[in-house]
Design an enzyme around this catalytic site. Structure first.
Site, PDB file in Angstrom:
ATOM      1  N   LEU A   1      67.820-109.822  51.873  1.00  0.00           N
ATOM      2  CA  LEU A   1      69.248-109.825  52.215  1.00  0.00           C
ATOM      3  C   LEU A   1      69.838-111.223  52.317  1.00  0.00           C
ATOM      4  O   LEU A   1      71.034-111.388  52.198  1.00  0.00           O
ATOM      5  CB  LEU A   1      69.471-109.098  53.554  1.00  0.00           C
ATOM      6  CG  LEU A   1      69.144-107.607  53.573  1.00  0.00           C
ATOM      7  CD1 LEU A   1      69.322-107.049  54.958  1.00  0.00           C
ATOM      8  CD2 LEU A   1      70.004-106.856  52.572  1.00  0.00           C
ATOM      9  N   GLY A   2      69.024-112.218  52.548  1.00  0.00           N
ATOM     10  CA  GLY A   2      69.571-113.565  52.681  1.00  0.00           C
ATOM     11  C   GLY A   2      68.638-114.454  53.451  1.00  0.00           C
ATOM     12  O   GLY A   2      67.530-114.081  53.817  1.00  0.00           O
TER      13      GLY A   2
ATOM     14  N   GLY B   1      68.126-116.672  56.836  1.00  0.00           N
ATOM     15  CA  GLY B   1      68.604-116.835  58.195  1.00  0.00           C
ATOM     16  C   GLY B   1      68.280-118.186  58.768  1.00  0.00           C
ATOM     17  O   GLY B   1      67.971-119.140  58.055  1.00  0.00           O
ATOM     18  N   ALA B   2      68.322-118.260  60.103  1.00  0.00           N
ATOM     19  CA  ALA B   2      68.097-119.533  60.775  1.00  0.00           C
ATOM     20  C   ALA B   2      66.651-119.980  60.698  1.00  0.00           C
ATOM     21  O   ALA B   2      66.365-121.162  60.787  1.00  0.00           O
ATOM     22  CB  ALA B   2      68.533-119.428  62.238  1.00  0.00           C
ATOM     23  N   PHE B   3      65.712-118.994  60.522  1.00  0.00           N
ATOM     24  CA  PHE B   3      64.301-119.362  60.490  1.00  0.00           C
ATOM     25  C   PHE B   3      63.687-119.140  59.121  1.00  0.00           C
ATOM     26  O   PHE B   3      62.899-119.946  58.647  1.00  0.00           O
ATOM     27  CB  PHE B   3      63.522-118.530  61.528  1.00  0.00           C
ATOM     28  CG  PHE B   3      64.027-118.689  62.929  1.00  0.00           C
ATOM     29  CD1 PHE B   3      64.924-117.768  63.453  1.00  0.00           C
ATOM     30  CD2 PHE B   3      63.644-119.766  63.701  1.00  0.00           C
ATOM     31  CE1 PHE B   3      65.393-117.930  64.744  1.00  0.00           C
ATOM     32  CE2 PHE B   3      64.114-119.926  64.983  1.00  0.00           C
ATOM     33  CZ  PHE B   3      65.001-119.003  65.517  1.00  0.00           C
ATOM     34  N   GLY B   4      64.033-118.083  58.480  1.00  0.00           N
ATOM     35  CA  GLY B   4      63.452-117.768  57.183  1.00  0.00           C
ATOM     36  C   GLY B   4      64.238-116.660  56.521  1.00  0.00           C
ATOM     37  O   GLY B   4      65.407-116.425  56.830  1.00  0.00           O
ATOM     38  N   GLU B   5      63.584-115.929  55.615  1.00  0.00           N
ATOM     39  CA  GLU B   5      64.260-114.881  54.872  1.00  0.00           C
ATOM     40  C   GLU B   5      64.487-113.649  55.753  1.00  0.00           C
ATOM     41  O   GLU B   5      63.711-113.370  56.681  1.00  0.00           O
ATOM     42  CB  GLU B   5      63.435-114.493  53.652  1.00  0.00           C
ATOM     43  CG  GLU B   5      63.304-115.594  52.630  1.00  0.00           C
ATOM     44  CD  GLU B   5      64.649-115.940  52.028  1.00  0.00           C
ATOM     45  OE1 GLU B   5      64.871-117.122  51.788  1.00  0.00           O
ATOM     46  OE2 GLU B   5      65.463-115.023  51.821  1.00  0.00           O
ATOM     47  N   VAL B   6      65.569-112.951  55.449  1.00  0.00           N
ATOM     48  CA  VAL B   6      65.905-111.705  56.132  1.00  0.00           C
ATOM     49  C   VAL B   6      65.839-110.586  55.094  1.00  0.00           C
ATOM     50  O   VAL B   6      66.395-110.735  53.990  1.00  0.00           O
ATOM     51  CB  VAL B   6      67.310-111.778  56.771  1.00  0.00           C
ATOM     52  CG1 VAL B   6      67.605-110.481  57.522  1.00  0.00           C
ATOM     53  CG2 VAL B   6      67.406-112.971  57.707  1.00  0.00           C
TER      54      VAL B   6
ATOM     55  N   ASP C   1      79.116-117.781  73.546  1.00  0.00           N
ATOM     56  CA  ASP C   1      79.668-117.879  72.192  1.00  0.00           C
ATOM     57  C   ASP C   1      80.198-116.523  71.736  1.00  0.00           C
ATOM     58  O   ASP C   1      79.816-116.003  70.692  1.00  0.00           O
ATOM     59  CB  ASP C   1      78.609-118.397  71.222  1.00  0.00           C
ATOM     60  CG  ASP C   1      79.229-118.894  69.927  1.00  0.00           C
ATOM     61  OD1 ASP C   1      78.479-119.125  68.963  1.00  0.00           O
ATOM     62  OD2 ASP C   1      80.468-119.041  69.870  1.00  0.00           O
TER      63      ASP C   1
END
Length: 1631
Positions: free
Chosen positions: A1137-1138, A1140-1145, A1264
């Site tokens: 899917l894309g 992310g902040a750490f690795g692939e999602v 946030d």
């Protein structure tokens, strides 16, 4: 004006003073522009009674001189009639709808001040300007004669008196002032003149002709001028606003065929009358037009102000060293001004407004110089609308007594005043002024004041544009009427886009083989940004050298002094070995004169359309334009022109002031004339005629002069008799001996300045100190005046005609050596050092102030016993802010600088003092007359040591007369306006020189050096030694040299042996490296495949949540064992899917989860194997935080898989994407209504408030709350919003993100003041953020605080500012926002109260029935790029996401409104519908600088899953350079399940801390809803990544940049790029 007129003016001023009233006209201008303390000189407080009547002849003369004349040229009528008023035609009745109106308006305030309040009426001084009202039209417009007669005469005389003023400004009721303007209705006259009249239109406004007291008409005339009379014209059509029509009446629809133009004619400088003086002389014996501050007092003893004192009275005063006799010798008894004060103050004498038409205009003031001065005089030049500047005052030589201060004024462009300030220093400061004059300010006839005719274009919505903005192919009106059908009706050639042919452009005689200009559509792929037809020429099919010319239609002569311009677009595509020129051909009487107005010579075009605006100056006759293209062999280019227009200002606008313009047009080198009977193609052979002669240069010398003084005019005339030079040599003042030269043509010139050498010493006659050379490149315009001072050599000490000195020179007399041996110094027998060399100055004058261009320093004089190894390095200055001071003087004189003063006779003078050389030291002249003077140009005089050289900063001389110390060289200078071509070098051995020649641009040559062949006039490039010029004429290649031939057998054997050896070595090296790398990779793989290795340090410790009390859940300790572990075998990955902040999602399925359906669709977040310890802690911390929550409005954590690598976090799959993208995508548009209603927005806000209430009750602070961090279960009805990003909470949880002084990036636009100012975070912080979230929801996804940066938001919020409500936002909702934005945290409501108020809004019919705002433009990226911080900003450079380009969605573009202006270079993509997007993954642009939100889909059935799993054996590998990873791409089939229709009701939200959703609502969520995209997302293919590839992914925040404190942000993704990112895994977002 004769003596009678001057006498009348004097009587007028006396009468004004005597009566105590006037028009307030300072300095006789009638506008009251003087200072508040201004007073006319010699205006007594009382005066004798005047005669009540004046002679009629005198009154008529005075009335004529005081009239205000408006003259409209006849050409204006002709052009307005031809361009704007088409003739009446029954077939085209619209031509008759045009109206012409006119009026003459005056401000009532100055007129009413003259009359005073009428009886029974009293108004305050500030009320003399009545409140604006509808202007009154006078019933009595004309005086005498009939309208028919006045029309025939084309002249109108309007007389204005008291009755007319009262009638027009006060009205019939004198108790109330009703009008702010007094107007004369001139519509009938102007309409007749513009349609049927002939000649010019002249309107004269003058005082009413009545016999009255002296000065009455003068005061009335001054009041008329102060009321700023202006003439207003208007040509308009039906539906346009009129000058006289009431604004309350409805207007008919505008006529697209009629103009709406307005003209205002008024004086360019209304404070100046036509009697503005070009000279002033005041001896204070009679009244003068001067003003004083403090005011003048003729009576009494006012010690604090100026006094006019007769000379006999001064002789009786007891004044310390005061003046006793008057300076003017021709008048034995006179008066002067006296100031006697003891205060530290500034007193001013101010001249009236003046003009100057001569460069020799100067100020002369006679003052008394005292033995012990206690003050100083400063003169200021005060031009109109320009900053003032100081005038350099040069006194006449003398110690004390009466002296004359003179300062140069020059020829300022605008009117000016001169202020003489006396700055006293206390202690009984005394000032006496006897004479104040402005001389030589007139050259030829003095023109009168100029009337400006300003024009404007009015759009249908009332927007007013300058007339030049109309018909320029740039739409400025909202509906585009400034570029509409009006422009197409202009004559041929005025407005040409070549859509209907050549527009009047034509070509000469054509032959079958000659190239021709064509009107066609450019089909080249690189120029597709231009659509439509253009005038183009192709050189591809013409292999030989050729030229082509196309000629425009003939245009009439522009109005004199009009701001005429030519606008055009042009393009050059391909390689053009030639040039393109635009030539203006003017039809002079009996001949045609041509000049180039635009020229471009290029090798390879940019293939981009370029917009050019060219001023057409000094065009006095009919003209036409020619586009001439010439090219040589090898040209393969396309030259195109389009959108050519002539500004309407050329014919309908007049600039008021006739500016003294030089040639300000673009560089024009070709200026020639041709006979109209000859071949009309004059440009065919221009390549054979040189643009300029490179051999021509101008060499300036000293004209045979030597010594300390410059040449005379006679010397230069004789020296330049047989040359091409013609100079004017100054004869007096600071310019004495300076040569002035006018630039012959506009071009780029190289100016070489050579300073003069210094003089030789008595004992060292072998070498002198050389002068410095400086060479610069300058752009000069035709008519520019250069002032050139050529430095002269300093005088040598030897030989000498004096016998005693000659003996010293030849060594027969050693008296100097004896004195040195005895006293170790020289005093009695001083002398023998050389004089300093003069500097060479080249400068210009700007507003009377010298501006240096090049200064070549002079060499220092050699000392009597100078050493031969002395070396002084060259010094060069290019900063004009550095003071140009004289050098330090000792026994010998220092060199003169640029602007300094000195009183030593042996010191060289600065340029502004005359630049004369210094004399020898007094002891040398006294003892034996040894004269070694400095050279002209500021050379210092010699003594035993050498004199300093002149320069921008003078060279220093020895302070102790050291006979071995040479004088220093001066400092050279080059202006920043030029380019330094060669460094400063000491080369001159004699007098200085200046060499000016045309600069040949050699930038195209490889060596940057070239010359022009005098015979062929071709530019030939130079090459370095050992290279020759290549065939292209630009490059340099090594010259081929013959080499000895070796035997073939030997060559073959050597080559074979070397090849075999190289192959053996290469193969051996490859094998060794491969084996070593293979062993290392095996060891690393075995180590990394062990799960215990990576988890060992994590299993031995637990993570405490007590770092931050705000994030504590009852103070409990959380560890990895608390997470729900899911076996890896139960997890199946479907597709990527894309990132992310750490690795692939990935999208995946998990089975075997209790209480959940099996298989369950989940989002799988991965942590790559190769990670830092900090990344592992961040990954686990986020899993711990999300796993703590159990609420329907917070994304649920299904479980984790940490026992195998790579580690997984399993989250609830959200198919609706992030809230911000959803709002932006579903904005209503004119052709695309939104599926949302106001109730849907309230339900979304209700969901987020429920989640926030849950966090608040559990004492958790999110920090946030923003739309980008909220996700939707589906995009259709039944959607549920959930809080889905805790990245920022994770970093704060770790207690390192908010460290002081770090590189943290905070969401400033969502933070309250106490958070970013004091670092205080409470649950009220989330309340503030929720208010901003509400603003985002009801603005449909716009960025908060539009167009404000983070710094501006900080200042705006801390100063109490808050955002306005979004468009169509209901009032109750905006009240919730404002309550959330209370400055004090305790004043903000908690989320229980917020939920209650939102519930009320959902039940309010007025709120839920409010329509959403409609978006009328293409969706534009208004988001800011959000840089993020890596964990180690000092060690890791910022990495920016650079995703691959996505493919454009196929299909026709939907109809959309015209595009809005945008600074983005990218183009908006088509927005697919929800049905089209179902079942496919899309990519959107990075709209938030690193926060690209995920989009999930649950529409894949089980059969599709098996197809995906079964196709892994045939992948298509694509390398992703951004992340260094491999993706496996496989085409998929689109599955578009129908969306379930219907809108389900929402249940009431609980008020006890937990929000429940009714079962029917939960069941109504669409599991197969389509995918929601970013606003400009593009279609992409599905991608599948095998598990074994995850080990090679990098980890960390690779897609985030960071910013060091105090540094600007770096750019992020390029426009139009796209990428994936998981909104759940983002690091803390920026604003």
């Amino acid at each position: 004006m004769g003596s009678v007129g001057l006498l009348g003016l004097l009587l007028l001023r006396l009468s004004v003073t005597a009566s105590g009233s006037g028009a307030g006209t300072g300095s006789g201008t009638g506008s009251g522009t003087g200072t508040g303390t201004g007073q006319l000189v010699g205006s007594p407080a009382t005066g004798p009674a005047l005669q009540p009547r004046e002679p009629l002849s005198y009154s008529r003369l005075q009335r004529k001189s005081l009239a205000v004349d408006f003259v409209v040229p006849s050409l204006f009528r002709v052009y307005a009639r031809d361009l704007l008023l088409p003739p009446w035609s029954s077939s085209e009745p619209r031509a008759g709808w045009t109206e012409a109106r006119g009026s003459l308006a005056l401000d009532c305030a100055p007129l009413l001040r003259l009359l005073g309040p009428p009886p029974g009426v009293s108004w305050a001084e500030g009320a003399s300007s009545p409140a604006p009202a509808q202007a009154r039209t006078l019933t009595r417009v004309l005086k005498g004669g009939s309208v028919r007669k006045l029309r025939r005469a084309k002249q109108l005389v309007l007389e204005l008196g008291e009755e007319a003023i009262l009638e027009g400004c006060v009205g019939p009721s004198p108790e109330e002032v009703t009008a702010g303007l007094l107007q004369f209705n001139l519509s009938e006259l102007f309409s007749w003149w513009i349609r049927h009249g002939e000649g010019r239109l002249r309107i004269r406004l003058m005082p009413e002709k009545k016999a009255s007291a002296v000065g009455r008409e003068g005061r009335l005339s001054a009041a008329i001028r102060a009321s700023q009379p202006r003439l207003l014209f208007q040509i308009l059509g039906t539906g346009h606003s009129s000058l006289e029509s009431p604004t309350s009446l409805p207007s008919p629809p505008p006529d697209p065929f009629a103009w709406n133009l307005t003209w205002i004619m008024k004086d360019s400088f209304p404070f100046l009358s036509h009697r503005s003086r070009y000279g002033l002389e005041c001896s204070f014996d009679f009244p003068c037009e001067l003003e004083y501050s403090p005011p003048l007092h003729d009576l009494g003893n006012q010690s604090w102000s100026w006094r006019r004192v007769p000379s006999e009275e001064a002789s009786q005063m007891d004044l310390l060293d005061g003046p006793e006799t008057e300076h003017s010798k021709e008048m034995p008894r006179g008066s002067f001004l006296l100031l006697n004060t003891s205060a530290n103050s500034k007193h001013t004498i101010l001249s009236p407004w003046m003009r100057s038409s001569s460069e020799h205009c100067k100020l002369a003031v006679s003052v008394h110089r005292h033995l012990q001065p206690s003050g100083r005089y400063v003169a200021q030049l005060l031009p109109h609308n320009e900053p003032g500047r100081e005038i350099l005052l040069v006194p006449t030589p003398g110690k004390h007594g009466w002296t004359v201060l003179q300062g140069r004024i020059g020829r300022p462009e605008n009117p000016f005043r001169v202020a003489l300030e006396y700055i006293s220093s206390g202690n009984r400061s005394l000032s006496a002024v006897d004479f104040f004059a402005l001389k030589n300010c007139s050259e030829g006839t003095s023109p009168g004041s100029k009337m400006a005719l300003q024009s404007s274009f009015t759009c249908w919505n009332g927007t007013v544009l300058q007339l030049g903005q109309a018909c320029d192919f740039h739409q400025d009106c909202a509906q585009g009427e400034d570029e509409g059908q009006l422009c197409s009706q202009l004559p041929a050639g005025f407005y040409c886009n070549f859509e209907n042919g050549f527009c009047g452009w034509s070509q000469g005689i054509l032959t079958p083989h000659n190239p021709r200009w064509q009107v066609r559509t450019l089909k080249d792929a690189r120029v597709q940004d231009h659509r439509g037809h253009a005038l183009s020429l192709s050189t591809t099919d013409v292999p030989t050298s050729e030229s082509a010319t196309v000629t425009s239609a003939t245009f009439p002569a522009p109005m004199k002094n009009s701001p005429c311009e030519l606008r055009m677009s042009w393009l050059i595509h391909g390689v053009l070995r030639g040039n393109v020129s635009l030539v203006l051909v003017e039809n002079k009487t009996g001949k045609e004169q041509s000049r180039m107005v635009w020229h471009v010579a290029t090798n390879e075009g940019l293939s981009l359309w370029q917009w050019t605006v060219l001023p057409l100056l000094d065009v006095a006759d009919r003209f036409w334009l020619q586009i001439v293209a010439w090219w040589g062999q090898g040209s393969r280019a396309t030259v195109a022109f389009d959108n050519i227009s002539i500004s309407l200002d050329c014919y309908l606008t007049i600039s008021g002031e006739e500016k003294m313009l030089q040639n300000t047009a673009p560089k024009s080198r070709n200026l020639f004339e041709r006979n109209p009977n000859k071949d009309p193609r004059p440009w065919e052979n221009t390549r054979e005629t040189p643009v300029f002669d490179p051999t021509v240069h101008w060499l300036f010398t000293t004209c045979g002069a030597s010594g300390p003084h410059g040449p005379t005019q006679a010397q230069c005339n004789n020296a330049y008799r047989n040359s091409n030079l013609s100079v004017v040599v100054g004869s007096e003042g600071p310019l004495k001996g300076i040569q002035t030269w006018k630039v012959p043509a506009t071009d780029t010139y190289s100016i070489s300045g050579y300073g003069a050498a210094g003089g030789k010493g008595g004992k060292n006659t072998m070498m002198r100190s050389h002068g410095v050379s400086v060479l610069g490149i300058f752009n000069l315009e035709k008519g520019d005046t250069l002032y050139i001072l050529v430095g002269q050599q300093g005088e040598d000490a030897c030989p000498s005609t004096n016998r005693l000195i000659q003996k010293v020179c030849i060594g027969e007399n050693n008296v100097i050596e004896e004195e040195i041996r005895v006293n170790r110094s020289v005093h009695e027998w001083a002398g023998g050092g050389g004089g300093g060399g003069g500097a060479t100055y080249v400068f210009k004058m700007k507003d009377g102030v010298p501006v240096p261009l090049i200064i070549a320093a002079g060499g220092g004089g050699r000392a009597y016993g100078a050493k031969t190894d002395t070396f002084h390095p060259e010094r060069l200055e290019n900063n004009s802010s550095v003071l140009g001071l004289n050098g330090n003087s000792g026994a010998a004189g220092g060199g003169g600088g640029w602007n300094d003063n000195t009183s030593l006779l042996w010191s060289g003078k600065s340029l502004l003092e005359g630049a004369t050389g210094g004399h020898s030291c007094p002891q040398a002249m006294k003892k034996w007359g040894w004269e070694t003077r400095g050279g002209f140009g500021g050379g210092g005089g010699g003594c035993s040591s050498g004199g300093g050289g002149g320069g921008y900063i003078g060279g220093n001389a020895a302070s102790n007369n050291d006979p071995e110390m040479d004088g220093e060289d001066g400092v050279s200078f080059i202006s920043p306006l030029g380019i330094l071509y060669t460094p400063a070098l000491k080369v001159m051995e004699g007098h200085g020189e200046v060499n000016i020649k045309h600069y040949l641009n050699c930038s195209h040559c490889e060596g940057d050096e070239c010359h022009m062949d005098p015979e062929s006039h071709k530019v030939i490039c130079f090459c370095d030694h050992g290279t020759v010029l290549a065939e292209d004429g630009v490059s340099c290649i090594v010259s081929p040299t013959p080499e000895p031939h070796l035997p073939l057998s030997l060559v073959l054997s050597v080559v074979t042996s070397a090849l075999v050896a190289a192959l053996v070595l290469a193969f051996s090296g490859i094998m060794i490296v491969y084996r070593r790398k293979h062993q290392e990779l095996q060891a690393m793989q075995m180590e990394l495949q062990s799960p215990e290795y990576k988890l060992s340090k994590l299993r031995t410790s637990t993570i405490m949540t007590d770092y931050n009390p705000n994030y504590c859940f009852a103070g409990k300790t959380s560890s990895i064992s608390d997470l729900k572990e899911v076996p890896r075998k139960n997890i199946t990955l479907i597709r990527g899917l894309g990132h992310g902040a750490f690795g692939e999602v990935y999208e995946g399925q998990v089975s075997g989860v209790p209480s959940d359906p099996s298989p369950l669709q989940v989002a799988v977040k991965t942590l790559p194997e190769v990670c830092s310890e900090q990344d592992e802690l961040d990954f686990l911390m986020e899993a711990l935080i999300i796993s703590k929550f159990n609420h329907q409005n917070i994304v649920r954590c299904i479980g984790v898989s940490l026992q195998a690598l790579p580690r997984f976090i399993l989250l609830e799959l959200m198919a609706g994407g992030d809230l911000k993208s959803f709002l932006r995508e579903t904005r209503p548009r004119p052709n695309q209504p939104s599926s949302l209603a106001m109730l849907d927005l309230l339900h979304v806000a209700q969901d987020i408030a429920c989640g926030c209430q849950y966090l608040e009750e559990n004492h958790f602070i999110h920090r946030d709350i923003a739309a980008r961090n909220c996700l939707l279960t589906c995009p259709g009805p039944g959607r549920v919003a959930k809080i889905g990003d805790f990245g920022m909470a994770r970093d704060i949880y770790r207690a390192s993100y908010y460290r002081k002084g770090g590189c943290a990036m905070l969401p400033v636009k969502w933070m309250p003041p106490e958070a970013f100012m004091e670092g205080i975070f409470t649950s009220k912080t989330d309340t503030w953020s929720f208010g901003v979230l509400l603003w985002e929801i009801f603005s449909l996804g716009y960025m908060p605080y539009p167009s404000k940066s983070n710094q501006e938001v900080l200042e705006f919020v801390t100063s109490g500012g808050r955002m306005d409500p979004p468009k169509n936002c209901p009032g109750p909702v905006y009240r919730i926002m404002t309550q959330c934005w209370q400055h004090q945290p305790e004043d903000r409501p908690n989320f229980a109260i917020i939920l209650e108020r939102i519930e009320y809004c959902t039940q309010d019919p007025d709120v839920i029935n409010t329509a959403l705002p409609v978006e009328y433009g293409p969706l534009m990226e208004e988001e800011e790029k959000v840089p993020m911080r890596p964990q180690d900003p000092e060690g890791i450079p910022p990495l920016l996401v650079s995703p691959p380009q996505a493919k454009r969605e196929e299909g026709p573009d939907p109809a959309a409104p015209p595009p809005l202006p945008s600074t983005s270079s990218g183009k908006a993509a088509k927005k697919p519908t929800a049905a089209e997007l179902s079942g496919r993954v899309t990519r959107g642009p990075a709209v938030e600088g690193g926060h690209v939100n995920m989009a999930f889909s649950q529409s894949n059935p089980a059969s599709e899953l098996h197809k995906v799993q079964g196709s892994r054996n045939k992948p298509t590998s694509l390398w992703n350079p951004t992340y260094g990873s491999w993706f496996t791409e496989k085409p998929t089939k689109k599955n578009n399940p129908p969306a379930t229709k219907g809108h389900h009701d929402r249940g009431n939200l609980g008020r006890e801390g937990s929000c429940t959703v009714p079962p029917n609502v939960a069941a109504g969520r669409l599991p197969g809803a389509s995918l929601l995209l970013e606003p400009s997302s593009l279609t992409a293919s599905m991608k599948e990544v095998p598990l074994f590839r995850l080990r090679h992914f990098p980890c960390g925040n690779v897609n985030y940049g960071y910013q060091q404190q105090g540094l600007p942000f770096e750019g992020t993704t390029a426009p139009g790029s796209s990428q994936y990112e998981d909104a759940l895994l983002k690091t803390p977002p920026g604003p």
